[in-house]
Design an enzyme around this catalytic site. Sequence first.
Site, PDB file in Angstrom:
ATOM      1  N   ASP A 246      -0.347  -4.347  -3.669  1.00 46.23           N
ATOM      2  CA  ASP A 246      -1.490  -3.261  -3.951  1.00 46.23           C
ATOM      3  C   ASP A 246      -0.757  -2.194  -3.639  1.00 46.23           C
ATOM      4  O   ASP A 246      -1.200  -1.076  -3.364  1.00 46.23           O
ATOM      5  CB  ASP A 246      -2.593  -3.499  -2.803  1.00 46.23           C
ATOM      6  CG  ASP A 246      -3.185  -4.815  -3.113  1.00 46.23           C
ATOM      7  OD1 ASP A 246      -3.030  -5.708  -4.147  1.00 46.23           O
ATOM      8  OD2 ASP A 246      -3.758  -5.341  -1.927  1.00 46.23           O
TER       9      ASP A 246
ATOM     10  N   ASP B  19       0.948  -1.171   0.068  1.00 46.10           N
ATOM     11  CA  ASP B  19      -0.110   0.061   0.023  1.00 46.10           C
ATOM     12  C   ASP B  19       0.830   1.335  -0.158  1.00 46.10           C
ATOM     13  O   ASP B  19       0.566   2.175   0.581  1.00 46.10           O
ATOM     14  CB  ASP B  19      -0.983   0.077   1.211  1.00 46.10           C
ATOM     15  CG  ASP B  19      -1.876  -1.211   1.113  1.00 46.10           C
ATOM     16  OD1 ASP B  19      -1.885  -1.852   0.059  1.00 46.10           O
ATOM     17  OD2 ASP B  19      -2.750  -1.339   2.050  1.00 46.10           O
TER      18      ASP B  19
END
Length: 584
Positions: free
Chosen positions: A423, A402
């Site tokens: 991600d 992230d």
Amino acid sequence: MAVGKIVISVASMLLVVGVAIGVVTFVNKGGGAGGDKTLNSHQKAVESLCASATDKGSCAKTLDPVKSDDPSKLIKAFMLATKDAVTKSTNFTASTEEGMGKNINATSKAVLDYCKRVLMYALEDLETIVEEMGEDLQQSGSKMDQLKQWLTGVFNYQTDCIDDIEESELRKVMGEGIAHSKILSSNAIDIFHALTTAMSQMNVKVDDMKKGNLGETPAPDRDLLEDLDQKGLPKWHSDKDRKLMAQAGRPGAPADEGIGEGGGGGGKIKPTHVVAKDGSGQFKTISEAVKACPEKNPGRCIIYIKAGVYKEQVTIPKKVNNVFMFGDGATQTIITFDRSVGLSPGTTTSLSGTVQVESEGFMAKWIGFQNTAGPLGHQAVAFRVNGDRAVIFNCRFDGYQDTLYVNNGRQFYRNIVVSGTVDFIFGKSATVIQNSLILCRKGSPGQTNHVTADGNEKGKAVKIGIVLHNCRIMADKELEADRLTVKSYLGRPWKPFATTAVIGTEIGDLIQPTGWNEWQGEKFHLTATYVEFNNRGPGANTAARVPWAKMAKSAAEVERFTVANWLTPANWIQEANVPVQLGL
């Protein structure tokens, strides 16, 4: 024969729009066994406006008490009802926190405090929408796209609240508690989307709504460039802003220095605030400089951050808008912190960010942003943007899971480096990353890399999605030796309508032949939109791609993902030293 102008009222035009989207039915007024089934004008207007709503029943119920058939009044009433619902959601959040009393743990308190904050953001934006609408939609005119953008933010703020809650019971309680306001926000987006789409299909631009003109033939490409000046620069950026971004190279740097093209440029800019660790500036910390910036600033708060490593967590509040930060280089001026969900008690994904931008109009250049929690920290954001119209040039973002949270609004990144594992480019915004280097890193043993994770929960009624244009996707030096054994993917769908486009990009051989991955335990890939076009490199071979990803064959198929279209109304900067590519 030339077509003359046809001047109509907003109400008439919306009726025509209703016909265009197939929602106004003309009922035979003749008698018969069925009796008179003619709808009254109020019911027709409500039916027309609610036809495209995700929850038609809720939409109609909201508008039934409004005794008017004036579409302008109905839409404004709907906005006020949505505002009232969000107010109730805010109060519900506060009462939920109070009800937990002393038994509340640090993480639950943190996430509920964050929920209250973002719901207040939603309220503020709804107030702005109602104010900008005025008494008649004729006053809205070319602001329709901006109104829809704010509505998208209102919806996103509510999903933000739920997304940050990991405790299952609290997540269920809050989900049910704010469900009504979320439905109304969703319906409001649908209404605006139907209006703008139908007008576009009928060659009616939003400016025609303001002028009261229907039927004019638009100028070529007006839909793409209507908010650009003759030089191709966005009108919303003032002359001062353009000069700032052009001048804000690393002070004293040669013109060709940089991560990629458009490097230094002399650094002639005069900052309003100077930060220096050695005490040679007005402030020793960036947070102190941000606190000194005025709220609701019509101008720019310009913060020059001298070379150094600044270990602090920086938040730019929503009311502190138009902040421009620049440093001495992305590897010289570094803002770093190590807050994470896995290693920092009381931390959520949104609250882990080293730098958190809540306000509109943020700009940055020549700064490095880091989260050093490492792979064991799990969610650990280096940079999060919630505000609309963010412009980032010549910066670097380093983390693991992230890293770059492109959470809301319209965001443009050019000539950046971003590194991570899981991600590491994710969010719920309309984001374009151009001419940049994207590096997959080596995470924990057995960990899989996903470059993107888009969070579009609303579908095609909104512009939410990540576009990688003319970038390079490679392994960093630590992953290089293991790049063929550590699985790396272009992305996976975080939400049901995840949207990601990879265009004109060099893809290294680290990317799996299938290209994209599913979200474990979900079927979001069946409704997601993944598009590739005109890519190159060993990882760009699409022969073995997953069947649910689209391999575009022509430029026309990806035209909607250009800066001019995806970030409409073309709200970004084109500068000589760091150009913006509006098209493909």
